[in-house]
Design a protein around this motif. Sequence first.
Motif, PDB file in Angstrom:
ATOM      1  N   GLY A  96      -5.278   8.089  15.386  1.00  0.00           N
ATOM      2  CA  GLY A  96      -4.250   8.994  15.890  1.00  0.00           C
ATOM      3  C   GLY A  96      -3.811   9.990  14.838  1.00  0.00           C
ATOM      4  N   PHE A  97      -4.535  11.124  14.707  1.00  0.00           N
ATOM      5  CA  PHE A  97      -4.202  12.093  13.658  1.00  0.00           C
ATOM      6  C   PHE A  97      -2.977  12.921  14.011  1.00  0.00           C
ATOM      7  CE2 PHE A  97      -4.682  16.124  11.337  1.00  0.00           C
ATOM      8  CZ  PHE A  97      -4.870  15.649  10.056  1.00  0.00           C
ATOM      9  N   GLY A  98      -2.832  13.281  15.304  1.00  0.00           N
ATOM     10  CA  GLY A  98      -1.686  14.085  15.714  1.00  0.00           C
ATOM     11  C   GLY A  98      -1.614  15.406  14.973  1.00  0.00           C
ATOM     12  N   LEU A  99      -0.470  15.667  14.346  1.00  0.00           N
ATOM     13  CA  LEU A  99      -0.298  16.865  13.522  1.00  0.00           C
ATOM     14  C   LEU A  99      -0.775  16.668  12.087  1.00  0.00           C
ATOM     15  CD1 LEU A  99       3.215  18.283  14.490  1.00  0.00           C
ATOM     16  CD2 LEU A  99       0.972  19.061  15.239  1.00  0.00           C
ATOM     17  N   GLY A 100      -1.151  15.444  11.747  1.00  0.00           N
ATOM     18  CA  GLY A 100      -1.608  15.187  10.393  1.00  0.00           C
ATOM     19  C   GLY A 100      -0.501  14.900   9.407  1.00  0.00           C
ATOM     20  N   LEU A 101       0.700  14.561   9.893  1.00  0.00           N
ATOM     21  CA  LEU A 101       1.821  14.369   8.970  1.00  0.00           C
ATOM     22  C   LEU A 101       1.628  13.135   8.082  1.00  0.00           C
ATOM     23  CD1 LEU A 101       4.745  15.394  11.339  1.00  0.00           C
ATOM     24  CD2 LEU A 101       3.658  16.751   9.541  1.00  0.00           C
ATOM     25  N   ASN A 102       0.991  12.078   8.606  1.00  0.00           N
ATOM     26  CA  ASN A 102       0.688  10.927   7.747  1.00  0.00           C
ATOM     27  C   ASN A 102      -0.289  11.323   6.636  1.00  0.00           C
ATOM     28  OD1 ASN A 102       2.259   9.230   9.331  1.00  0.00           O
ATOM     29  ND2 ASN A 102       0.529   8.513  10.551  1.00  0.00           N
ATOM     30  N   PHE A 103      -1.316  12.083   7.014  1.00  0.00           N
ATOM     31  CA  PHE A 103      -2.276  12.547   6.013  1.00  0.00           C
ATOM     32  C   PHE A 103      -1.584  13.404   4.955  1.00  0.00           C
ATOM     33  CE2 PHE A 103      -4.929  16.265   4.822  1.00  0.00           C
ATOM     34  CZ  PHE A 103      -5.779  15.621   3.929  1.00  0.00           C
ATOM     35  N   LEU A 104      -0.712  14.308   5.391  1.00  0.00           N
ATOM     36  CA  LEU A 104      -0.034  15.199   4.444  1.00  0.00           C
ATOM     37  C   LEU A 104       0.896  14.410   3.520  1.00  0.00           C
ATOM     38  CD1 LEU A 104       0.803  18.113   6.909  1.00  0.00           C
ATOM     39  CD2 LEU A 104      -0.969  18.114   5.133  1.00  0.00           C
ATOM     40  N   ALA A 105       1.586  13.414   4.061  1.00  0.00           N
ATOM     41  CA  ALA A 105       2.460  12.582   3.223  1.00  0.00           C
ATOM     42  C   ALA A 105       1.643  11.782   2.208  1.00  0.00           C
ATOM     43  CB  ALA A 105       3.276  11.645   4.105  1.00  0.00           C
ATOM     44  N   LEU A 106       0.499  11.268   2.656  1.00  0.00           N
ATOM     45  CA  LEU A 106      -0.394  10.516   1.769  1.00  0.00           C
ATOM     46  C   LEU A 106      -0.939  11.413   0.671  1.00  0.00           C
ATOM     47  CD1 LEU A 106      -2.057   7.807   1.407  1.00  0.00           C
ATOM     48  CD2 LEU A 106      -3.838   8.945   2.750  1.00  0.00           C
ATOM     49  N   TRP A 107      -1.365  12.604   1.049  1.00  0.00           N
ATOM     50  CA  TRP A 107      -1.903  13.567   0.085  1.00  0.00           C
ATOM     51  C   TRP A 107      -0.828  13.932  -0.939  1.00  0.00           C
ATOM     52  CZ3 TRP A 107      -3.705  19.086   2.028  1.00  0.00           C
ATOM     53  CH2 TRP A 107      -4.203  19.822   0.940  1.00  0.00           C
ATOM     54  N   ARG A 108       0.402  14.165  -0.481  1.00  0.00           N
ATOM     55  CA  ARG A 108       1.471  14.508  -1.426  1.00  0.00           C
ATOM     56  C   ARG A 108       1.746  13.358  -2.391  1.00  0.00           C
ATOM     57  NH1 ARG A 108       7.933  15.491  -1.132  1.00  0.00           N
ATOM     58  NH2 ARG A 108       7.865  13.277  -0.645  1.00  0.00           N
ATOM     59  N   ALA A 109       1.752  12.123  -1.865  1.00  0.00           N
ATOM     60  CA  ALA A 109       1.986  10.970  -2.735  1.00  0.00           C
ATOM     61  C   ALA A 109       0.884  10.853  -3.785  1.00  0.00           C
ATOM     62  CB  ALA A 109       2.058   9.696  -1.891  1.00  0.00           C
ATOM     63  N   TRP A 110      -0.348  11.134  -3.369  1.00  0.00           N
ATOM     64  CA  TRP A 110      -1.475  11.088  -4.308  1.00  0.00           C
ATOM     65  C   TRP A 110      -1.310  12.166  -5.385  1.00  0.00           C
ATOM     66  CZ3 TRP A 110      -5.234  14.738  -5.479  1.00  0.00           C
ATOM     67  CH2 TRP A 110      -6.363  14.279  -6.173  1.00  0.00           C
ATOM     68  N   ARG A 111      -0.940  13.370  -4.970  1.00  0.00           N
ATOM     69  CA  ARG A 111      -0.749  14.462  -5.934  1.00  0.00           C
ATOM     70  C   ARG A 111       0.353  14.141  -6.930  1.00  0.00           C
ATOM     71  NH1 ARG A 111      -0.350  20.457  -3.547  1.00  0.00           N
ATOM     72  NH2 ARG A 111      -1.193  20.991  -5.563  1.00  0.00           N
ATOM     73  N   ASP A 112       1.396  13.478  -6.462  1.00  0.00           N
ATOM     74  CA  ASP A 112       2.573  13.240  -7.299  1.00  0.00           C
ATOM     75  C   ASP A 112       2.416  12.044  -8.232  1.00  0.00           C
ATOM     76  OD1 ASP A 112       3.775  15.390  -6.094  1.00  0.00           O
ATOM     77  OD2 ASP A 112       5.106  14.200  -4.806  1.00  0.00           O
ATOM     78  N   ASP A 113       1.329  11.274  -8.079  1.00  0.00           N
ATOM     79  CA  ASP A 113       1.158  10.043  -8.856  1.00  0.00           C
ATOM     80  C   ASP A 113       0.213  10.297 -10.030  1.00  0.00           C
ATOM     81  OD1 ASP A 113       0.932   7.524  -9.856  1.00  0.00           O
ATOM     82  OD2 ASP A 113       0.015   6.634  -8.077  1.00  0.00           O
ATOM     83  N   PRO A 114       0.708  10.290 -11.266  1.00  0.00           N
ATOM     84  CA  PRO A 114      -0.183  10.540 -12.413  1.00  0.00           C
ATOM     85  C   PRO A 114      -1.236   9.447 -12.600  1.00  0.00           C
ATOM     86  CG  PRO A 114       2.037   9.954 -13.159  1.00  0.00           C
ATOM     87  CD  PRO A 114       2.109  10.118 -11.675  1.00  0.00           C
TER      88      PRO A 114
END
Length: 623
Positions: free
Chosen positions: A66-84
Motif C-alpha cells: 500500500g504505497f498511497g502517497l508515499g508518506l511512509n517512504f518519505l518518512a523512512l527516507w528522511r530518517a535515513w538521511r538524518d542518521d549519521p
Amino acid sequence: MSSSYVPLTPAVAGFDEQGRLYSPAYGDVYHSPSGALGQAEHVFLRGNGLPERWRGRDAFTVCETGFGLGLNFLALWRAWRDDPQRAHRLHVVSLEAHPFGREDLAALLARHAPEALAPLAAQLAAQWPPLLPGLHRLEFEGGAVTLTLGFGDAQALAPRLSARVDAYFLDGFAPERNPRMWEAPLLKDLARLAAPDATVATWACTGELRRALQEAGFAVRRAPGYGGKWHMTAGTATAGADAAPAAVGENARHALVVGGGLAGAGIAQALALRGWGVTVLDAGLARGVPAHAGHVAAALTPVLARDDNARARLSRAGSGRALARWAGLPGGAAPRVCGTVQLERDAGRAAALADTLATLAFPADWARAVSRDEASALAGLPLARGGVFFGQGMLVQPSELIPALLATPGVRAVPGSVARVERGADGWRALDAVGATLARADHVILANAFGAQQVLAASNLLAPLPRVAQMHALAGEVTLVPAAALGGGPRCVVGGEGYLLPDTGRGCVAGSTYVHGASEARIGAEGQRVTLDKAAGLLGEGFAAFHALAPGSLPGWAGWRAVLPGRLPAVGELPHAPGLWLAVGYASRGLSWSALMGDLIAARLCGEPSPLETDLAGLIAPR
C-alpha cells in the motif's frame, strides 16, 4: 498471461468531511487523522526498530504493502538521511494496486505532505513513472536510496518479487475494507522474502490478522498504538528460507565483462554506479573497431501485445530503465525522447489495434492510436497509414552512447579477444587463443553476443545450455539518407516494416536488413535497396528526391545480431558454473535490453531487490 491480464485502475482522490484524503473505492482514509508523519514514525519506523536496526549495515531493505502517497517512504527516507550511522544503501519495495497519476500525486503531496517531507516529496513526484503494470525502479541520493514500485494487484505481484527483506510495512486499507491485502496467502508470499532477522509492523490489530501473520511465518504481538488507537501489531519473521542470496562482499566487488557493445557497456555502467570496479575486455578494440562505431542512430520503441506477453513486458521495462539510466549522459549519448509513430502493416488492422489498446488501458500519453493524418502531423511528413504513437519512443546514437557508458568512473575498457574461460583457486580467468591470461575476477559476465557461444564451447560449458547452443548470428545494415531528400526528415521515429529516424545532423537512418547465412556484415547496393524500399513503404505521396536516391551510393553501417529461439535474451548466472554470467541474444533489441539487463545482473550481485519479476527473469535465464 493472456487470460490473467488485468489493466491498472488508477486511484481517484476523494476527501471526507474533515478534508482527509479518502478512497471512494475502499471507503477508507489514506492515513491517520493524527498525522501521517507521526503514524509513519511510530508504527512503521519504531515498530520495526528503526533507525537502530540499519546501523552498521551495508544495505537495508523494506517491503511495503500500500504505497498511497508515499508518506511512509518519505518518512523512512528522511530518517535515513538524518542518521549519521545509517546503512550505506536503503532499498524499498512497495506494492500499489491503484497508483495516482503523476500530476495528481504532485498536487496531493503539495497539499498533504508535512513540511519536513516537502523537498523529498518533490523529488518523488519528479521521478514518478507512467501508470503501467509491473515493476518500476526509482533512484535517489545518487542510487543510495532505491524505490521499486510494483503497480498491480499485490496477490499477483508478491509471488514474483525477488528481494531479501529486513522490515515490513503493512499499510493497506483497513482489513474490513480491503480484506484481500491481509489474507494469509499474500502474507506468506511476503514472508518468503524475509531475511533471518526481519521484523514486521502494522497499525492494524485484530485477532484474525495476528493469526494470519502467525500462519504466514511471523511471531507477532500487540504493541501500543498511535493516534487514538489502543494497539498496533509488531513482530519478527520466523520464515524466509527461500530469500534471495546475500550480496557480494565489498572487498570482492570487481567484475570482468567480456564484450564492449550494448550488452557489456550496460552491465559495466550498472556495476560501476554501485561502486564496483569493472574491467571490460573488448575484441572490437583489439581489432581497432569499437562496437557500433559509425552506427549513427537507432530507435528504442516498446512492444505492444494484446495479452501483454513476456516480450511486451520486458520491452516496456527495458524502455523505462534505459531512459532512467541514460537521460543524464552528456551530449549526444543521451536518448532523444521524440516519440515513435509505429504504423500498422495495413489499413485494415485499425479496429484490432483499437481493441488492443482498450484492453491494455495504458495511459494515452504513453501509447495511443493515431489516424494517418495524426501520424503525419506528429512526424511532420505525409505517412502511408496510421498506427500507435508511443510518447516515450527514443532516438539513440549507439556510437556515442557506448563510449559514454564505458567512461563511467570505475570502468576500464581494454582490448582483448577471449577464447575461453576457466575457474581456478583465484577465481575465473579469461584466456586468449594461446592460453595466456587476459584478466581474472570472481565474477565474469560474457556479453560478447554470438562470440559467447564459442567461448562456452571451448570452455566445455555449453552442453548444459541447449537454447544458447542454438544461438545464431544474423547480419544487418542501415542506410544514412540525406535529410534534404526527406524534406528535413521526420520529427519523430517512424516505424513499421522497417524504420526511418529523425535527422541527427548527419542524415536520417533507414533500416534495416536481416540477412541469414551471411559470411560478413557489409554495406551494399542490395541491402540499401531493401532499406530504402522499407522506408518508402512508410511514407505517403511525394518525396521525389528520396525516390531518386541510388542504392549503393549512400553511407551506412552494418553489424551482427545474436539471435536465440523465441527472440528473448539469455541473461543470468550459469547454474553449472557459479560466478560465470551470460548476457547475450539481444537480437534487434540491444537498446531495449542494455540498461535493464545491466541492472538485473548488478542487483543480483549486490543483494538488491530485483528490478524484474521472477517469472520474466526465469524466462530469460540461460538454458
